[in-house]
Structure formats: C-alpha cells, structure tokens
Design a protein around this motif. Structure first.
Motif, PDB file in Angstrom:
ATOM      1  N   GLU A 191       0.826  -1.207   0.000  1.00  0.00           N
ATOM      2  CA  GLU A 191       0.000   0.000   0.000  1.00  0.00           C
ATOM      3  C   GLU A 191       0.859   1.256   0.000  1.00  0.00           C
ATOM      4  OE1 GLU A 191      -3.236   2.159   2.987  1.00  0.00           O
ATOM      5  OE2 GLU A 191      -2.904  -0.014   3.075  1.00  0.00           O
ATOM      6  N   LYS A 192       1.928   1.271   0.793  1.00  0.00           N
ATOM      7  CA  LYS A 192       2.820   2.427   0.824  1.00  0.00           C
ATOM      8  C   LYS A 192       3.543   2.608  -0.507  1.00  0.00           C
ATOM      9  CE  LYS A 192       3.613   2.106   5.818  1.00  0.00           C
ATOM     10  NZ  LYS A 192       4.621   1.860   6.879  1.00  0.00           N
ATOM     11  N   ASN A 193       3.928   1.490  -1.138  1.00  0.00           N
ATOM     12  CA  ASN A 193       4.582   1.583  -2.443  1.00  0.00           C
ATOM     13  C   ASN A 193       3.640   2.190  -3.481  1.00  0.00           C
ATOM     14  OD1 ASN A 193       6.875   0.408  -1.364  1.00  0.00           O
ATOM     15  ND2 ASN A 193       6.302  -1.664  -2.010  1.00  0.00           N
ATOM     16  N   TYR A 194       2.378   1.821  -3.414  1.00  0.00           N
ATOM     17  CA  TYR A 194       1.398   2.401  -4.338  1.00  0.00           C
ATOM     18  C   TYR A 194       1.235   3.894  -4.088  1.00  0.00           C
ATOM     19  CZ  TYR A 194      -3.088   3.404  -6.559  1.00  0.00           C
ATOM     20  OH  TYR A 194      -4.081   3.959  -7.320  1.00  0.00           O
ATOM     21  N   GLU A 195       1.192   4.292  -2.825  1.00  0.00           N
ATOM     22  CA  GLU A 195       1.047   5.717  -2.499  1.00  0.00           C
ATOM     23  C   GLU A 195       2.238   6.524  -3.013  1.00  0.00           C
ATOM     24  OE1 GLU A 195       0.611   5.695   1.679  1.00  0.00           O
ATOM     25  OE2 GLU A 195      -1.527   5.126   1.658  1.00  0.00           O
ATOM     26  N   ARG A 196       3.458   5.981  -2.871  1.00  0.00           N
ATOM     27  CA  ARG A 196       4.636   6.689  -3.381  1.00  0.00           C
ATOM     28  C   ARG A 196       4.615   6.747  -4.902  1.00  0.00           C
ATOM     29  NH1 ARG A 196       7.452   3.936   0.918  1.00  0.00           N
ATOM     30  NH2 ARG A 196       7.974   2.253  -0.542  1.00  0.00           N
ATOM     31  N   PHE A 197       4.079   5.706  -5.525  1.00  0.00           N
ATOM     32  CA  PHE A 197       4.036   5.657  -6.984  1.00  0.00           C
ATOM     33  C   PHE A 197       3.086   6.705  -7.557  1.00  0.00           C
ATOM     34  CE2 PHE A 197       1.970   3.845 -10.821  1.00  0.00           C
ATOM     35  CZ  PHE A 197       3.078   3.852 -11.664  1.00  0.00           C
ATOM     36  N   VAL A 198       1.917   6.868  -6.958  1.00  0.00           N
ATOM     37  CA  VAL A 198       0.930   7.807  -7.504  1.00  0.00           C
ATOM     38  C   VAL A 198       1.254   9.256  -7.158  1.00  0.00           C
ATOM     39  CG1 VAL A 198      -0.897   6.070  -7.479  1.00  0.00           C
ATOM     40  CG2 VAL A 198      -0.596   7.568  -5.503  1.00  0.00           C
ATOM     41  N   THR A 199       2.095   9.486  -6.156  1.00  0.00           N
ATOM     42  CA  THR A 199       2.447  10.870  -5.826  1.00  0.00           C
ATOM     43  C   THR A 199       3.260  11.522  -6.937  1.00  0.00           C
ATOM     44  OG1 THR A 199       4.361  10.026  -4.583  1.00  0.00           O
ATOM     45  CG2 THR A 199       2.356  10.568  -3.334  1.00  0.00           C
ATOM     46  N   ARG A 200       3.895  10.726  -7.785  1.00  0.00           N
ATOM     47  CA  ARG A 200       4.690  11.266  -8.891  1.00  0.00           C
ATOM     48  C   ARG A 200       3.832  11.580 -10.118  1.00  0.00           C
ATOM     49  NH1 ARG A 200       8.198   6.955  -7.273  1.00  0.00           N
ATOM     50  NH2 ARG A 200       7.519   5.727  -9.074  1.00  0.00           N
ATOM     51  N   TRP A 201       2.559  11.234 -10.066  1.00  0.00           N
ATOM     52  CA  TRP A 201       1.686  11.521 -11.202  1.00  0.00           C
ATOM     53  C   TRP A 201       1.425  13.023 -11.281  1.00  0.00           C
ATOM     54  CZ3 TRP A 201      -2.650   7.260 -10.846  1.00  0.00           C
ATOM     55  CH2 TRP A 201      -2.067   6.018 -11.102  1.00  0.00           C
ATOM     56  N   LYS A 202       1.300  13.503 -12.485  1.00  0.00           N
ATOM     57  CA  LYS A 202       0.968  14.894 -12.722  1.00  0.00           C
ATOM     58  C   LYS A 202      -0.328  14.964 -13.514  1.00  0.00           C
ATOM     59  CE  LYS A 202       5.741  16.586 -12.721  1.00  0.00           C
ATOM     60  NZ  LYS A 202       6.776  17.318 -13.500  1.00  0.00           N
ATOM     61  N   ALA A 203      -1.213  15.863 -13.100  1.00  0.00           N
ATOM     62  CA  ALA A 203      -2.497  16.000 -13.784  1.00  0.00           C
ATOM     63  C   ALA A 203      -2.281  16.519 -15.202  1.00  0.00           C
ATOM     64  CB  ALA A 203      -3.413  16.950 -13.010  1.00  0.00           C
ATOM     65  N   ARG A 204      -3.022  15.948 -16.132  1.00  0.00           N
ATOM     66  CA  ARG A 204      -2.934  16.411 -17.508  1.00  0.00           C
ATOM     67  C   ARG A 204      -3.626  17.762 -17.657  1.00  0.00           C
ATOM     68  NH1 ARG A 204      -4.461  11.072 -21.158  1.00  0.00           N
ATOM     69  NH2 ARG A 204      -2.681   9.776 -20.528  1.00  0.00           N
ATOM     70  N   PRO A 205      -3.024  18.681 -18.416  1.00  0.00           N
ATOM     71  CA  PRO A 205      -3.699  19.970 -18.638  1.00  0.00           C
ATOM     72  C   PRO A 205      -4.900  19.791 -19.547  1.00  0.00           C
ATOM     73  CG  PRO A 205      -1.707  19.819 -19.965  1.00  0.00           C
ATOM     74  CD  PRO A 205      -1.716  18.606 -19.069  1.00  0.00           C
ATOM     75  N   PRO A 206      -5.894  20.670 -19.471  1.00  0.00           N
ATOM     76  CA  PRO A 206      -7.050  20.564 -20.368  1.00  0.00           C
ATOM     77  C   PRO A 206      -6.629  20.658 -21.823  1.00  0.00           C
ATOM     78  CG  PRO A 206      -7.453  22.119 -18.572  1.00  0.00           C
ATOM     79  CD  PRO A 206      -6.003  21.767 -18.516  1.00  0.00           C
ATOM     80  N   LYS A 207      -7.457  20.099 -22.705  1.00  0.00           N
ATOM     81  CA  LYS A 207      -7.131  20.090 -24.128  1.00  0.00           C
ATOM     82  C   LYS A 207      -7.007  21.505 -24.682  1.00  0.00           C
ATOM     83  CE  LYS A 207      -9.166  15.590 -25.175  1.00  0.00           C
ATOM     84  NZ  LYS A 207     -10.172  14.854 -26.008  1.00  0.00           N
ATOM     85  N   GLU A 208      -7.836  22.448 -24.179  1.00  0.00           N
ATOM     86  CA  GLU A 208      -7.764  23.824 -24.662  1.00  0.00           C
ATOM     87  C   GLU A 208      -6.397  24.432 -24.344  1.00  0.00           C
ATOM     88  OE1 GLU A 208     -10.095  22.562 -22.879  1.00  0.00           O
ATOM     89  OE2 GLU A 208     -11.873  22.560 -24.166  1.00  0.00           O
ATOM     90  N   GLU A 209      -5.866  24.112 -23.160  1.00  0.00           N
ATOM     91  CA  GLU A 209      -4.554  24.631 -22.787  1.00  0.00           C
ATOM     92  C   GLU A 209      -3.462  24.042 -23.660  1.00  0.00           C
ATOM     93  OE1 GLU A 209      -1.646  24.753 -18.815  1.00  0.00           O
ATOM     94  OE2 GLU A 209      -3.803  24.315 -18.622  1.00  0.00           O
TER      95      GLU A 209
END
Length: 406
Positions: A377-395
């Motif tokens: 569970e901790k490994n999964y939490e560390r893995f998803v913290t590196r995700w970055k939200a995709r900018p909207p298509k208009e941007e």
C-alpha cells in the motif's frame, strides 16, 4: 419470431421479401411440430425474454443458428409508429438480414445453470432483507428502542425481542416473520452448498478469490455473469457490460460531460462488485490506497464505485492472462478455499492434521501477511504521488499554437 408467454408470431424473410407464417404456441410440443417445417439452413431470430433460452434449446438442433437479440438495442435502432407482433417480427428479420441486429451472447448449459443458482440465491437474500425490515418497522412503529445487541435475529437478539411490549397482533406478525427467516436461511444454506459443489474445480473462481475483498459468493457471481471472458476484447468492454462506465454527453466543439455510471447491464454482478469494493477498502493493500485517494477528492460513495470499476478491470486481466492476484495473502486465500470446501459439505479435518488454512489462525503469521500488504500500500502511495495532472485540451492547443507562432 416475436415470442410471448403463450405464443410466438412468425415472419419469414426470404430473398428480401417478408411473409407472415402464423403463430406458434410456446409449448415444447408445438415447437417440435414447428421445427419440422424448418430447413437445416434456416436461421431463427428471437428477442431476449424469459423463455427465449428454452426456445433456443428446442430449435437449435434442427436449424443452422438461433440468434437472441438485445431488446433494448433493437428498440433504439428500429423505432416504429405502428407496433404489432407482425411488425416486431419483421423488424427482427430485416435487421438480421442487413447485419444490424444486436446479438446477445448465448451461455453454455453449465454457465446458464450457475446463473440460475446465483440469481435464485440473490432473490432469497433480498427476501430475507425485506422480512427483517418489516420486523424493524414494527418495532419502530411502537417506539421500541434499538436492540442493544449486534444482531437482532441471533439467539441473544431474539431473546431481547421476546421481552419487548407490542400489541398481540404485532407479536403474531413478528413470530411469523421469524419463522419465515428460519425457512429462508435453510433455503440459502442449500443454495450455497449447491453453488460451492458446482465450482469446486473451477479455476476462474479460485483465481478471483485471491483478490482482497472477493469471497466465494462474489467470485461465483462475477464468473457466472462473464461466462467466456474472451468475448470481451478489453477491460473497458467488461466495465461497460457491468454498467460501471460513466455516461458521456458531448456535441460539436463543446467539452465532454461525464455523469453518473450507466447502470446498463447485469445489475446483480454490479451490486456484488460494489459490495466487494467496500470490503477491499477496509483491508490493507493497494486497493485500500486507491480507495483513500479517490475518497479524498470525490467522497466515499464515488470512491466505492471507482474501486468496483478497478476490481472489474483487475478481474479481466487475471482471467485473460490466467494469473493470480499479485498482492494476494496466501493464508487468507487458503482460509477462503477451506470455507468453500466446508460449504460444499466436505468433511472436517479433525485431529493433528493441519491444512494450509491453519496458518490464518496463527496471529503472528496473519500479522506478517498484513505487514506485507501494508508495505504494498505504501509503495502504491509513493508511486501515484509522482503523477501529474494532464492539462485541459484547450490549454494544450494554446501551447501548440504559441509554439508555432514563435
């Protein structure tokens, strides 16, 4: 054939011409007489109804193919102002001849039997819930306080219930409901035994039981609903089949709006997946971390549905790749398997013989498995913290246009 409870309207499509062929009674004798008028090269089309599978079983040995159509999709494709049995049968024939008929997958005999057992058990459980709610309603009507025990219908709860003051007619109603509960409990136990016996050697059921939160009942329900997993080319197809995909509305250049889940498909399997999601959310592991992450953004109800979708995708990968769950807890899986054997009526192992499920009773071994799950569970939490939200298509479009101008 446009089939009903007592008869079926027959229309024949041949070389682009429709002709009415009368009615056929929905009895085995009448269908056996009707099949003598058919050729081995004929193809029969019926809509999915309560007796369509029986009609298919009777006619299949004597024709090239029996096709069962999805009535909801047929209604969406062919909307007629004039609706009669002849028109409906002609619509099925024309759609099938043109290659536009939405066809329902026909399960084999074993899968169909398992579906009937699962559906029958589901109805028994719902009936028990209705009876319990009626008893609670009687108590609430007469201002009886909440039962201090965990379960109102166990031995201690029933003893407390007898001591409560209610009118005589309500007392008779409560006693009647208690007897009904006991009878339904016997029916449910018999169904559980028959289901367990049917899937003792089913590899798919045992594989899904390796997932945290998925017990025998949920695993059998999912396998019975899926049938042949190869008919789903991607996990998204299976998600849509269970109605866990969001509704999407988009037109022109406007943005797509995602709404609630579609709830189209097998509602029983969807309900069991949500129930399994709540159980998986309480146990340590990557699934718990996923639930917590979604709950922080959207709330616990949305998180449970999202986790049910995640379980559906996980089931597709396990069944298609023929692999067990990576973060399975062996002692817990062995305990589930042993519970399935006991439910099927296998003899208990007495004496000094200890099976693989014994380790789950040892607290040190159980805690060791739990620590491994918590580390995952901790490994999964560390893995998803590196995700970055995709900018909207208009941007993204604005950035591309700026780069081109520069």
């Amino acid at each position: 054939m446009d089939i009903h409870r007592t008869f079926g309207e027959v229309v024949i499509w041949e070389r682009g011409v429709l002709r009415h062929a009368g009615r056929v009674d929905m009895t085995r004798t009448a269908l056996e007489g009707f099949e003598k008028t058919l050729d081995p090269t004929d193809e029969v089309v019926v809509e999915a109804t309560g007796n369509s599978m029986a009609v298919s079983r009777v006619l299949s040995p004597f024709v090239a193919r029996v096709v069962i159509a999805n009535p909801l999709q047929v209604k969406a494709i062919a909307h007629a102002q004039v609706k009669t049995d002849k028109v409906d049968a002609g619509t099925l024939a024309n759609l099938y001849a043109a290659g536009y008929l939405p066809v329902v997958w026909t399960p084999d005999a074993a899968t169909e039997r398992l579906r009937r057992l699962v559906a029958r058990r589901y109805q028994v459980v719902r009936h028990r819930t209705r009876v319990k709610n009626e008893v609670h309603s009687i108590l609430a009507t007469h201002l009886v306080p909440k039962c201090p025990h965990a379960d109102l219908f166990n031995q201690r709860g029933r003893a407390w219930l007898v001591r409560q003051v209610v009118p005589d007619d309500e007392r008779v109603a409560i006693e009647c409901n208690i007897r009904e509960l006991d009878r339904l409990a016997e029916d449910q136990a018999a169904l559980d035994r028959e289901i367990a016996l049917s899937v003792m050697d089913d590899v798919a059921v045992r594989r899904l039981m390796t997932i945290t939160g998925v017990n025998l009942t949920v695993s059998v329900g999912i396998v019975a609903a899926i049938g042949d997993v190869t008919r789903f080319k991607s996990p998204q197809k299976l998600v849509s089949y269970f109605g866990l995909n969001p509704r999407v509305r988009q037109s022109g250049l406007g943005a797509a709006h995602h709404g609630r889940i579609s709830k189209v498909g097998r509602s029983h399997a969807r309900a069991m997946l949500v129930e399994a999601a709540w159980a998986a959310a309480k146990a340590p592991g990557p699934l718990h971390a996923f639930f917590v992450r979604i709950r922080a953004k959207r709330g616990h109800q949305v998180a449970a549905v999202a986790l049910a979708r995640k379980l559906t995708v996980l089931c597709w990968h396990l069944l298609t790749k023929e692999q067990d769950y990576l973060w399975a807890r062996p002692d817990l899986v062995a305990n589930k398997t042993r519970a399935m054997e006991l439910q099927a009526g296998l003899p208990q192992k007495k004496g000094n013989r200890r099976g693989p499920a014994y380790a789950y009773n040892v607290k040190a071994l159980r805690d060791q498995e739990r620590q491994i799950a918590e580390q995952a569970e901790k490994n999964y939490e560390r893995f998803v913290t590196r995700w970055k939200a995709r900018p909207p298509k208009e941007e993204v479009r604005e950035r591309l246009n700026t780069a081109r101008l520069e």
